[in-house]
Design a protein around this motif. Structure first.
Motif, short mmCIF file in Angstrom:
data_model
loop_
_atom_site.label_atom_id
_atom_site.label_comp_id
_atom_site.label_asym_id
_atom_site.label_seq_id
_atom_site.Cartn_x
_atom_site.Cartn_y
_atom_site.Cartn_z
N MET A 1 1.83 2.08 6.30
CA MET A 1 2.64 0.88 6.35
C MET A 1 4.10 1.21 6.07
SD MET A 1 2.08 -1.09 2.70
CE MET A 1 3.01 -2.48 3.34
N ALA A 47 -8.60 -1.67 3.11
CA ALA A 47 -8.15 -3.05 3.35
C ALA A 47 -6.96 -3.35 2.46
CB ALA A 47 -9.28 -4.02 3.05
N ASP A 49 -3.37 -6.29 2.27
CA ASP A 49 -2.76 -7.46 2.90
C ASP A 49 -1.25 -7.25 2.94
OD1 ASP A 49 -2.01 -9.87 3.84
OD2 ASP A 49 -2.59 -11.02 2.06
N SER A 66 -0.47 0.94 11.08
CA SER A 66 -1.79 1.35 11.57
C SER A 66 -2.55 0.10 11.97
CB SER A 66 -2.55 2.08 10.47
OG SER A 66 -2.83 1.18 9.41
N SER A 67 -3.26 0.16 13.09
CA SER A 67 -3.96 -1.04 13.55
C SER A 67 -5.14 -1.29 12.63
CB SER A 67 -4.41 -0.87 14.99
OG SER A 67 -5.50 0.02 15.03
N PRO A 68 -5.43 -2.57 12.35
CA PRO A 68 -6.47 -2.91 11.39
C PRO A 68 -7.88 -2.76 11.96
CG PRO A 68 -5.40 -4.88 12.22
CD PRO A 68 -4.71 -3.73 12.87
#
Lengths: 338, 338, 338, 338
Positions: A1, A47, A49, A66-68
């Motif tokens: 991130m 995980a 947020d 990064s794609s979730p």
């Protein structure tokens, strides 16, 4: 991130953000510009947020990067997913696969006639709803399991596979003997408990995009099913809600090539729900295949004017015939067969 | 209903439309203009699909006219619905009723502390989620019934009522002993089977507007619950999805006075989901009450930065205190108390 | 128009509504149902605001019924509008007409090379912007009339027609010598003074749909130009703004067949602005023609990575070649040539 | 800016991206993770298009990070902008400033009566349109400069300031003698030539948010005016277009506190256009001030049922009186006066 700090953010605020990133499992690389500090978090915690960072003091913005979703991503299976059915039909291969039938199973006669017409027009799947909870409590609510039985018979007699919507976990078990594909409707796209259960089933699924779901959210919902071990999954664009009211929804045709790029899963178009008016359905069916769809899901009714639901968007049998003939010509232009 | 025929529509097309209207149970009054014929259908058939008419030959447009909901309509109970709870709290009366608490019940300590803070700030309900199926399959999924038990205890110790979300029919029964209000989340607003079941329960419900639901659709969903006999129903605006991405959703504050006009049911605002960022929540809370809300549903956490979900939109306890003091002053200006 | 009164509306309120309808020039037919009174207004006053009725006491809802555009309506010219250009190109006939070129005219070399490539790929029009007021005041703002001169030369050398955007009334006159079609951009779709002026010009226009404009509003804007006497008008779908952010806009492909049904004017698709990313443009170009478009407007640049604007959505010349070859095969399937 | 490369992107692709960033004027800091490489660009080139990077080979996503507006940003003037008018009225200070009047100036009698009522209700500005290009070419189009003259007189007689809409560059000069604030309508929010001209004028402006404009786009448009040297600028939320059709637009009340946070410019709310129905206007007016608005712009007409435009959303004089009395009580609760 990535966290971009505000211009001239206080050092203590920068340190708090770094601390929180480390806590989540990131290795942090700091870039200090003349005015602005940027923090790059390397690593992939299960995980987190990203919104949580946007309200920390001194933060200007935060990006996930990064794609979730992982299992649904194109990289996971670059060659694309092919789903093979008992009768030899393959979804996700060269062939564009057509699915058609009435909105609701209404009677034995209606579904038998539908199946015959659907097969004759060149479709491989019979669609039809058995559970129809409608937006008005005073409308027809479907034939239930009895409907599935007669649909299965009608399909078998005509060499068709069966796709139908599942609405609740409790329906999965009783539906299993009668169907080939569980359709997950737009309203259930984020019914995560249902998705999780369908991840454990040994039966293909088709997941429809929610009326207000972003493409990323569709892929996150797909991830739920895939993470349970069920890889026989198709996605389906069926129109999103916008300010335009002439059509029932706005069919986001561009979602088809976008999904083909982002995921390895086969992608369908549903022009019937996409536009909601039968005279517009063929144009959107052709557009969907031209844009790269692996298949189509369409409503057809032997007598649309008497349909108990969705009559306005159901094709007449002869419209389906004509359309399929056009689709047959179109497929090779985009490198497909039909 | 009204059907407007196209200019110079053929008489046979006009007759077909009339025939179909009569078939559905309408008495038809015909108005023939110089160019255009208009057909007014008088009467109120239980269920019909106005879209079916828009594709008939010669038809220009068709309008439903009579609203598709009856029990939810203002006329049904012009004086407004008041919901009375055991401890004397009344929703839908003069008092603006405040509900607050964490997104998720995370532990005994967390929910006890939350309840204490919520009560001290002047709220009457404790909110908190026990079942948290999240959009990523890799996120925290809630404490389940165990969470409800400790929330009930925490609420009782502090003289609060309990509101929490129900996600599935199978959860209704086990939840009953621990809660005062079933919250129906935005994603379940059109889970009609769940709505129907809740219509048969003797427990108040709060129905949230779906992220892409029109105001009329909210009222149709309300009708499902009312038609089962459960009249203790509140509605809640919590933001819709639009093109604006700075806020999590776009809180449609105008839906509050619109709903107050169209229905007798109490109307809440949920500014936390409406904007998704805690520093904006107080402004939208004040706006909601200024616009006529009967109450508010808000997220607060004793330590938002460590919240397991929705931390970014959870108020700090001191923010809630300050906000509630402002709301207390605001209420009388719009003819309410707090 | 139709006014539906509320159930049990007071007779004085009904009378007030009738009075106001008569005042506007309607003949009123009254239908009195058991509960509800419906008033049908026959006749077509030049201009009235249907919203005015919705706030009158006792009114439930009001509907316009007659479409607010006349000249743009399909009925006005059922056979469709054909626009003939000097070099024999016809828009709105059997042929699908392709227009391509860079977002901005940047230099003589760039526009000459573009024109050559555009012509070789089979397009009939060269597009390119000369006036580029951009959303950031710090970006490149276009070459102005000088740009148009070199674009005209480049087009003439390659047998192409010229389409370019007009932003203001004061530009019309100086642009006239250099162009074949005035493009009206999405942001100017409701610049009614500009539309009115263009209605008096003897030069074809292409009107783009606004980013938030309904199909009806596009037709109302078309009406402005038509009512001035300029019938050489094309419409263009170029994407609307929705909640989906992966694509620049959401291309409403269904607007193409809807417009073909509602109006006699030729309808174009602009897949470049529709999706905003070059790798998705071919899919949407094919989809637009499959859905019935009379032509396409596309961005191409000899060297997109160095483009001064919109590089991300500009095709490479070889992509345009490949796409046009596919379009050539596709056209006959939908009854067109290319 | 930040560029996130795809997992396992080729080194040559990474190098191409770095090269392009350097070319634009960025210093590039590279972070190499186990799977993913992240490139942080430090520095602030005047203008660049972040979308251009998203289509380069090997790129996953690109983020601008630094905000594209500078002069409009809160940091530029943290204490907030105050605009002082000749008669002592200050916008952007403690006082909530009210502006009201008819949609259109229709006659001397109408505007005189309006001004009297507006002044008596406690408003400081008289609004009224002189140029009214409407969406239908057949509607009333305004009185022009003559209308401004009589509005100025009416305002002066009642101690009011004048705000009115400017539609085109050519109107600026003739309007100057008669007005105090140029209003830039929603449709002109991205008419960049007009904005640039208004940047050079010594007269305050009020910029309305476009119907489909993001908050960031509003600030970019503001930047156009500020960069010309005109700092006497107010912004105004007036409703955005969404799928909800009950209200004319969806008033994005949350945009008010968001703008107050992001910019130093005063922020107004226009509840009349926001909801479009007079009975809902007071609720949204109260909500706007509760949410932090520096003022309101409202439509009022001495006889709304006979208004030549926007009658449905114009308040009756007595409604305005009652509303202003409520606003007076509300202001102190949010730390303002009125």
């Amino acid at each position: 991130m990535i966290v971009a700090m505000q211009d001239a953010a206080a050092e203590e605020h920068i340190q708090s953000v770094i601390e929180r990133m480390v806590e989540l499992g990131f290795a942090v690389h700091r870039t200090t510009g003349a005015a602005q500090t940027i923090l790059a978090g390397v690593g992939t915690p299960q995980a987190f947020d990203v919104a949580e960072f946007t309200v920390l003091p001194g933060v200007q913005d935060a990006y996930r990067i990064s794609s979730p979703y992982k299992l649904a991503g194109r990289n996971f299976r670059p060659e694309g997913t092919k789903i093979k059915f008992a009768n030899g039909v393959v979804v996700g291969g060269e062939e564009v696969v057509l699915m058609a039938g009435p909105c609701s199973v209404e009677s034995k006669e209606q579904i038998n006639l539908s199946a015959k017409q659907v097969a004759e027009s060149g479709c491989k799947f019979l669609r039809g709803g058995a559970f129809k909870p409608r937006s008005s409590p005073y409308s027809f609510q479907g034939m239930g399991i009895e409907g599935l039985k007669i649909m299965r018979e009608a399909a078998d007699k005509n060499g068709l596979l069966v796709i139908t919507e599942v609405m609740e976990i409790s329906q999965i078990e009783p539906m299993l003997p009668y169907i080939d594909v569980f359709q997950i409707g737009a309203r259930n796209m984020q019914n995560f408990n249902l998705l999780r259960e369908l991840g454990h089933v040994r039966k293909a699924c088709l997941l429809k995009r929610g009326i207000a779901a972003t493409i990323e959210e569709v892929l996150l919902s797909a991830e739920y099913i895939l993470s349970g071990g069920n890889y026989d999954l198709m996605l389906c664009e069926r129109g999103i809600r916008t300010f335009e009211t002439y059509t029932r929804n706005t069919m986001d045709v561009s979602a088809i090539p976008v999904l083909k790029k982002l995921t390895h899963l086969p992608v369908f178009g549903d022009p019937s729900h996409g536009v909601g008016k039968r005279d517009l359905v063929p144009a959107l069916a052709l557009a969907s295949v031209a844009a790269g769809a692996d298949g189509l899901l369409m409503e057809m009714h032997p007598n649309p004017d008497k349909a108990m639901s969705d009559g306005a968007q159901s094709l007449f049998p002869e419209q389906l015939n004509k359309l399929n003939a056009q689709l047959k010509q179109l497929a090779p232009i985009v490198g497909r067969t039909l």
